[in-house]
Design a protein around this motif. Structure first.
Motif, mmCIF file in Angstrom:
data_model
loop_
_atom_site.group_PDB
_atom_site.id
_atom_site.type_symbol
_atom_site.label_atom_id
_atom_site.label_comp_id
_atom_site.label_asym_id
_atom_site.label_seq_id
_atom_site.Cartn_x
_atom_site.Cartn_y
_atom_site.Cartn_z
ATOM 1 N N ASN A 111 -30.104 -16.921 42.301
ATOM 2 C CA ASN A 111 -29.951 -18.172 43.044
ATOM 3 C C ASN A 111 -29.018 -19.136 42.317
ATOM 4 O OD1 ASN A 111 -30.578 -19.807 45.310
ATOM 5 N ND2 ASN A 111 -31.990 -21.006 44.059
ATOM 6 N N VAL A 112 -29.148 -19.229 40.995
ATOM 7 C CA VAL A 112 -28.232 -20.072 40.221
ATOM 8 C C VAL A 112 -26.797 -19.574 40.398
ATOM 9 C CG1 VAL A 112 -27.545 -20.760 37.883
ATOM 10 C CG2 VAL A 112 -29.960 -20.776 38.525
ATOM 11 N N GLN A 113 -26.587 -18.278 40.269
ATOM 12 C CA GLN A 113 -25.236 -17.725 40.387
ATOM 13 C C GLN A 113 -24.658 -17.940 41.778
ATOM 14 O OE1 GLN A 113 -25.959 -13.678 39.125
ATOM 15 N NE2 GLN A 113 -25.573 -14.165 36.963
ATOM 16 N N ALA A 114 -25.486 -17.781 42.805
ATOM 17 C CA ALA A 114 -25.005 -17.972 44.175
ATOM 18 C C ALA A 114 -24.547 -19.410 44.406
ATOM 19 C CB ALA A 114 -26.110 -17.603 45.168
ATOM 20 N N ASN A 115 -25.266 -20.367 43.834
ATOM 21 C CA ASN A 115 -24.881 -21.767 43.995
ATOM 22 C C ASN A 115 -23.620 -22.101 43.202
ATOM 23 O OD1 ASN A 115 -26.922 -23.702 45.551
ATOM 24 N ND2 ASN A 115 -28.102 -22.018 44.634
ATOM 25 N N LEU A 116 -23.490 -21.553 42.009
ATOM 26 C CA LEU A 116 -22.283 -21.801 41.217
ATOM 27 C C LEU A 116 -21.044 -21.221 41.892
ATOM 28 C CD1 LEU A 116 -23.613 -21.182 37.590
ATOM 29 C CD2 LEU A 116 -23.016 -23.380 38.632
ATOM 30 N N GLN A 117 -21.231 -20.130 42.624
ATOM 31 C CA GLN A 117 -20.103 -19.510 43.309
ATOM 32 C C GLN A 117 -19.587 -20.345 44.480
ATOM 33 O OE1 GLN A 117 -21.602 -15.610 44.298
ATOM 34 N NE2 GLN A 117 -21.526 -14.906 42.176
ATOM 35 N N GLN A 118 -20.361 -21.367 44.883
ATOM 36 C CA GLN A 118 -19.919 -22.250 45.961
ATOM 37 C C GLN A 118 -18.942 -23.312 45.464
ATOM 38 O OE1 GLN A 118 -20.829 -21.485 49.163
ATOM 39 N NE2 GLN A 118 -21.737 -19.751 48.065
ATOM 40 N N LEU A 119 -18.821 -23.450 44.137
ATOM 41 C CA LEU A 119 -17.878 -24.408 43.572
ATOM 42 C C LEU A 119 -16.448 -23.890 43.704
ATOM 43 C CD1 LEU A 119 -19.787 -25.285 40.278
ATOM 44 C CD2 LEU A 119 -19.662 -26.686 42.359
ATOM 45 N N GLN A 120 -15.497 -24.801 43.659
ATOM 46 C CA GLN A 120 -14.099 -24.408 43.679
ATOM 47 C C GLN A 120 -13.785 -23.579 42.430
ATOM 48 O OE1 GLN A 120 -11.824 -24.916 46.122
ATOM 49 N NE2 GLN A 120 -13.501 -25.834 47.321
ATOM 50 N N PRO A 121 -12.956 -22.554 42.534
ATOM 51 C CA PRO A 121 -12.610 -21.737 41.367
ATOM 52 C C PRO A 121 -12.102 -22.603 40.215
ATOM 53 C CG PRO A 121 -11.762 -20.729 43.368
ATOM 54 C CD PRO A 121 -12.290 -22.076 43.769
ATOM 55 N N ILE B 144 -27.013 -38.687 43.981
ATOM 56 C CA ILE B 144 -26.221 -37.458 44.020
ATOM 57 C C ILE B 144 -25.648 -37.276 45.425
ATOM 58 C CG2 ILE B 144 -26.303 -34.950 43.747
ATOM 59 C CD1 ILE B 144 -28.683 -35.391 41.841
ATOM 60 N N THR B 145 -24.355 -37.018 45.508
ATOM 61 C CA THR B 145 -23.692 -36.788 46.784
ATOM 62 C C THR B 145 -23.049 -35.403 46.780
ATOM 63 O OG1 THR B 145 -21.558 -37.682 46.050
ATOM 64 C CG2 THR B 145 -23.171 -39.255 46.942
ATOM 65 N N PRO B 146 -22.784 -34.841 47.968
ATOM 66 C CA PRO B 146 -22.095 -33.540 48.023
ATOM 67 C C PRO B 146 -20.752 -33.565 47.297
ATOM 68 C CG PRO B 146 -23.062 -34.051 50.153
ATOM 69 C CD PRO B 146 -23.238 -35.276 49.310
ATOM 70 N N ASP B 147 -20.019 -34.666 47.424
ATOM 71 C CA ASP B 147 -18.716 -34.759 46.748
ATOM 72 C C ASP B 147 -18.885 -34.710 45.229
ATOM 73 O OD1 ASP B 147 -17.369 -34.903 49.126
ATOM 74 O OD2 ASP B 147 -17.180 -37.090 49.124
ATOM 75 N N MET B 148 -19.919 -35.364 44.724
ATOM 76 C CA MET B 148 -20.165 -35.358 43.281
ATOM 77 C C MET B 148 -20.393 -33.938 42.777
ATOM 78 S SD MET B 148 -23.346 -37.022 41.154
ATOM 79 C CE MET B 148 -23.064 -38.658 41.834
ATOM 80 N N LEU B 149 -21.123 -33.137 43.527
ATOM 81 C CA LEU B 149 -21.448 -31.776 43.094
ATOM 82 C C LEU B 149 -20.209 -30.893 43.014
ATOM 83 C CD1 LEU B 149 -24.757 -31.125 45.077
ATOM 84 C CD2 LEU B 149 -24.468 -32.038 42.771
ATOM 85 N N GLN B 150 -19.171 -31.255 43.750
ATOM 86 C CA GLN B 150 -17.939 -30.465 43.743
ATOM 87 C C GLN B 150 -16.911 -30.974 42.737
ATOM 88 O OE1 GLN B 150 -17.056 -27.666 45.232
ATOM 89 N NE2 GLN B 150 -18.943 -27.357 46.389
ATOM 90 N N GLN B 151 -17.193 -32.115 42.106
ATOM 91 C CA GLN B 151 -16.243 -32.660 41.147
ATOM 92 C C GLN B 151 -16.082 -31.738 39.945
ATOM 93 O OE1 GLN B 151 -17.786 -36.517 40.120
ATOM 94 N NE2 GLN B 151 -17.136 -37.471 42.039
ATOM 95 N N ARG B 152 -14.879 -31.699 39.412
ATOM 96 C CA ARG B 152 -14.645 -30.870 38.227
ATOM 97 C C ARG B 152 -15.509 -31.335 37.064
ATOM 98 N NH1 ARG B 152 -11.168 -27.121 36.442
ATOM 99 N NH2 ARG B 152 -10.599 -27.109 34.226
#
Length: 239
Positions: free
Chosen positions: A106-116, A49-57
């Motif tokens: 905590n789940v919601q806070a992390n999901l909010q870090q994703l791109q809209p 798992i990479t940071p870029d992967m977590l931001q992928q659509r």
């Protein structure tokens, strides 16, 4: 973070001002335990798992499309990591107050870090004892069966180990489902250990167990991650 004073007030348990556990009333869900961080580190390494992967659509890693259950979730860090990596994740803790005051925010806070507009599967949440949770998920169709079950610091006493194993056996998907159990090698004063849990598994005879991660830094307690799986011999029965 939730302080001891806040935990005691929310659960109406003054004993929490003096310790982390009140047997069968509070199982330490408001505290961030080392094992949860160990699980995250193991998942990052094992599933690349990479940071870029977590931001992928639509994340392209091996957790994409997997169904994951985190038992005794507390903050839910390992489950959150899997959710961001594309898995469907259900979270369980003994106390409803832990779920509503800690896990969900905590789940919601992390999901909010994703791109809209970045889609992720909708998480689900369950509170209650492990045995009742297993029956509810498997028998009443609320959760079904899981490819991966995660749990950290939940085998600290032998009575709890038996309830945890009962739940796992009810909801783990055969033949390839796995369980990752992060724990201290010994829980002094309360009777649990990775060795006693391995012996319980051996006596039960349903799941195999092996150590896949170990921490011995000379500073903190020795910690391990155990991987549980069905024996390969059962695979032909599920083809």
């Amino acid at each position: 973070m939730v302080s001891s004073q806040q935990s005691a007030a929310m659960l109406s348990e003054p004993e929490l001002l003096e310790g982390d556990l009140v047997p069968r009333k509070y199982e330490g869900g408001f505290k961030l335990w080392e094992g949860a961080v160990d699980l995250c580190n193991y998942l990052i390494q094992e599933y690349q798992i990479t940071p870029d992967m977590l931001q992928q659509r639509y994340p392209s890693g091996r957790l994409q499309g997997k169904k994951v259950l985190e038992l005794g979730c507390g903050h839910g860090l390992p489950g959150v990591l899997c959710l961001l990596a594309g898995a469907t994740v259900h979270f369980q803790d003994f106390n409803k107050q832990v779920i509503t005051s800690l896990t969900i925010p905590n789940v919601q806070a992390n999901l909010q870090q994703l791109q809209p507009g970045t889609p992720r599967e909708r998480a689900r949440y369950f509170a209650g004892d492990w045995e009742a949770t297993g029956s509810m998920l498997a028998m009443h169709g609320l959760g079904g069966y899981y490819d991966i079950i995660l749990t950290a610091e939940t085998i600290y006493n032998q009575e709890g180990q038996e309830r945890l194993l009962s739940c796992i056996k009810q909801v783990l998907q055969p033949p390839h489902g796995i369980v990752l159990v992060a724990a201290k090698s010994f829980y002094f004063g309360v009777g649990g250990s990775t060795a006693s849990f391995a012996e319980l598994l051996k006596a039960d005879g349903i799941l195999e167990c092996k150590q896949v991660w170990k921490v011995e830094d000379g500073v903190s307690n020795k910690r391990e991650i155990l991987k549980l799986n069905f024996p390969e011999a059962i695979t032909p029965y599920f083809l």
